[in-house]
Design a protein around this motif. Structure first.
Motif, PDB file in Angstrom:
ATOM      1  N   LEU A   1      -8.298   1.891   1.604  1.00 34.92           N
ATOM      2  CA  LEU A   1      -7.369   2.778   1.713  1.00 34.92           C
ATOM      3  C   LEU A   1      -7.764   4.226   2.727  1.00 34.92           C
ATOM      4  CD1 LEU A   1      -5.503   2.821  -1.723  1.00 34.92           C
ATOM      5  CD2 LEU A   1      -4.748   1.689   0.184  1.00 34.92           C
ATOM      6  N   ALA A   2      -8.905   4.705   2.522  1.00 30.95           N
ATOM      7  CA  ALA A   2      -9.381   5.889   3.184  1.00 30.95           C
ATOM      8  C   ALA A   2      -9.400   5.564   4.501  1.00 30.95           C
ATOM      9  CB  ALA A   2     -10.716   6.217   2.692  1.00 30.95           C
ATOM     10  N   SER A   3      -9.874   4.234   4.876  1.00 35.85           N
ATOM     11  CA  SER A   3     -10.182   3.784   6.219  1.00 35.85           C
ATOM     12  C   SER A   3      -8.996   3.759   6.964  1.00 35.85           C
ATOM     13  CB  SER A   3     -10.767   2.620   6.238  1.00 35.85           C
ATOM     14  OG  SER A   3     -10.086   1.352   6.096  1.00 35.85           O
ATOM     15  N   ILE A   4      -7.795   3.321   6.452  1.00 32.85           N
ATOM     16  CA  ILE A   4      -6.480   3.432   6.961  1.00 32.85           C
ATOM     17  C   ILE A   4      -5.942   4.678   7.039  1.00 32.85           C
ATOM     18  CG2 ILE A   4      -4.033   2.530   6.680  1.00 32.85           C
ATOM     19  CD1 ILE A   4      -5.100   0.186   4.985  1.00 32.85           C
ATOM     20  N   ALA A   5      -6.212   5.612   6.126  1.00 33.79           N
ATOM     21  CA  ALA A   5      -5.671   6.931   6.184  1.00 33.79           C
ATOM     22  C   ALA A   5      -6.342   7.702   7.235  1.00 33.79           C
ATOM     23  CB  ALA A   5      -5.864   7.812   5.014  1.00 33.79           C
ATOM     24  N   SER A   6      -7.462   7.219   7.589  1.00 39.97           N
ATOM     25  CA  SER A   6      -8.303   7.980   8.727  1.00 39.97           C
ATOM     26  C   SER A   6      -7.783   7.800  10.040  1.00 39.97           C
ATOM     27  CB  SER A   6      -9.936   7.577   8.760  1.00 39.97           C
ATOM     28  OG  SER A   6     -10.712   7.905   9.863  1.00 39.97           O
ATOM     29  N   ALA A   7      -7.347   6.069  10.078  1.00 39.57           N
ATOM     30  CA  ALA A   7      -6.778   5.536  11.411  1.00 39.57           C
ATOM     31  C   ALA A   7      -5.619   6.237  11.604  1.00 39.57           C
ATOM     32  CB  ALA A   7      -6.804   4.326  11.461  1.00 39.57           C
ATOM     33  N   VAL A   8      -4.696   6.429  10.717  1.00 34.27           N
ATOM     34  CA  VAL A   8      -3.504   7.143  11.010  1.00 34.27           C
ATOM     35  C   VAL A   8      -3.798   8.367  11.348  1.00 34.27           C
ATOM     36  CG1 VAL A   8      -1.360   7.843   9.792  1.00 34.27           C
ATOM     37  CG2 VAL A   8      -2.240   5.731   9.469  1.00 34.27           C
TER      38      VAL A   8
END
Length: 356
Positions: free
Chosen positions: A34-41
């Motif tokens: 979830l943190a990786s997706i937030a970083s990508a967004v």
């Protein structure tokens, strides 16, 4: 007789208890994802996923595959670690080891551990043939997060030896020993004698507690091959079985199954990188040679440029990992420049291992 009826998977024994360690690893893995997706967004200036090849050689020879040979040496471990560090330098969120067959690499555990050291999520795609309980425990210790195994049929045939009959014992070992997430991917459209095999494989995977996905075989340049009627029916059944898994992000396959193009923004070279055994960056496994430059010199500026570059091969593309990664950014940044990978690319492509 149908190949599906010639092998009946053995009844499942009581599943291994979910240990506190397994439960904790699952929770922390989900938090990191979830943190990786937030970083990508939040930022488009880093790759989300990279596939890296430590070993082009494979112990099998599936007729539909153009990503292997039977002679290449493993990439030396020092060079592999440098490449992992370069991906870390770029801020890559997920690094997946592919091949060939990565389990043939003698220092694979070090590669996985280095991926985790960069802070990335560590994945691997394997045919599963070399898995044994002690090997699975080594993968646990190295920190592997995800494993995908492709199983193409129920009984081995001339197209593929990746069959449920051969691999079912390996799947049971994984169910008992693996602390990492396991996904079983089956395919339709690759010349498999009985398309219903994909349904049998998916049902077995779900019964063992794994996730399951289904893919549509592409041609030699990653372009679509529409499904026949029997294949389409099986594809629909498997999709209904797995609709709650991350295969829900494979909605683009609906158009592919119908032989129609997709209209999307491919972010290969930016959000997604494919690193071959020579250490060159490519758009994907089927467009080797584009851009075909060394990873060691790849910079954030290159990531941002390719993020905004439209690729001519994208409408008929079937490469699911690129579609899924690009989905993060489907709503933003219209692409401003254009490149045509299928038109030939000079010397860079000639330097690659040519897989026959």
């Amino acid at each position: 007789m149908s190949s599906v009826t010639t092998f009946v998977p053995p009844p499942l024994v009581a599943p291994a208890p979910v240990t506190l360690k397994r439960r904790w690893k699952k929770v922390t893995r989900k938090v990191r994802e979830l943190a990786s997706i937030a970083s990508a967004v939040a930022s488009t200036g880093h790759p989300y996923m990279a596939h890296i090849v430590p070993m082009r050689r494979c112990n099998l020879a599936c007729t539909y595959c153009n990503e292997f040979d039977d002679f290449s040496d493993p990439v030396p471990i020092d060079e592999m670690l440098r490449r992992i560090d370069d991906l870390g330098r770029l801020g890559t969120s997920v690094i997946t080891i592919s091949g060939g067959e990565p389990l043939l690499h003698p220092d694979l555990d070090q590669v996985i551990a280095r991926i985790r050291k960069t802070g990335a999520i560590a994945g691997m795609i394997t045919n599963g043939y070399l898995l044994m309980p002690d090997r699975i425990e080594r993968l646990n210790k190295a920190g592997l997060d995800h494993m995908q195994i492709s199983i193409d049929n129920v009984m081995p045939d001339e197209v593929s030896k990746k069959s449920l009959k051969v691999l079912d014992k390996k799947l049971q070992m994984l169910a008992e020993h693996a602390d990492f997430h396991v996904n079983i991917n089956s395919v339709v459209g690759g010349g498999i004698a009985d398309p219903n095999a994909a349904l049998t494989v998916s049902e077995r995977a779900l019964a063992l507690g794994f996730s399951s996905t289904i893919g549509i075989i592409h041609d030699g340049s990653g372009q679509l091959k529409p499904l026949g009627e029997a294949e389409r029916q099986v594809w629909d059944k498997v999709r209904n079985l797995t609709r709650r898994s991350y295969s829900r992000f494979n909605h683009f396959q609906e158009a592919i199954a119908n032989g129609k193009p997709n209209h999307w923004r491919c972010r290969a070279g930016g959000r997604y990188l494919y690193i071959c055994e020579l250490g060159l960056v490519h758009y994907c496994s089927q467009q080797r040679g584009y851009p075909g430059v060394p990873l060691s010199g790849y910079q954030t500026a290159d990531v941002k440029r390719e993020f905004l570059t439209e690729k001519s091969c994208s409408p008929n593309c079937t490469i699911s990992c690129v579609h899924q990664v690009s989905y993060i950014d489907h709503w933003r940044a219209p692409q401003k420049t254009f490149v045509s990978p299928n038109a030939g690319h000079g010397a860079a492509a000639a330097e690659l291992v040519q897989i026959q």
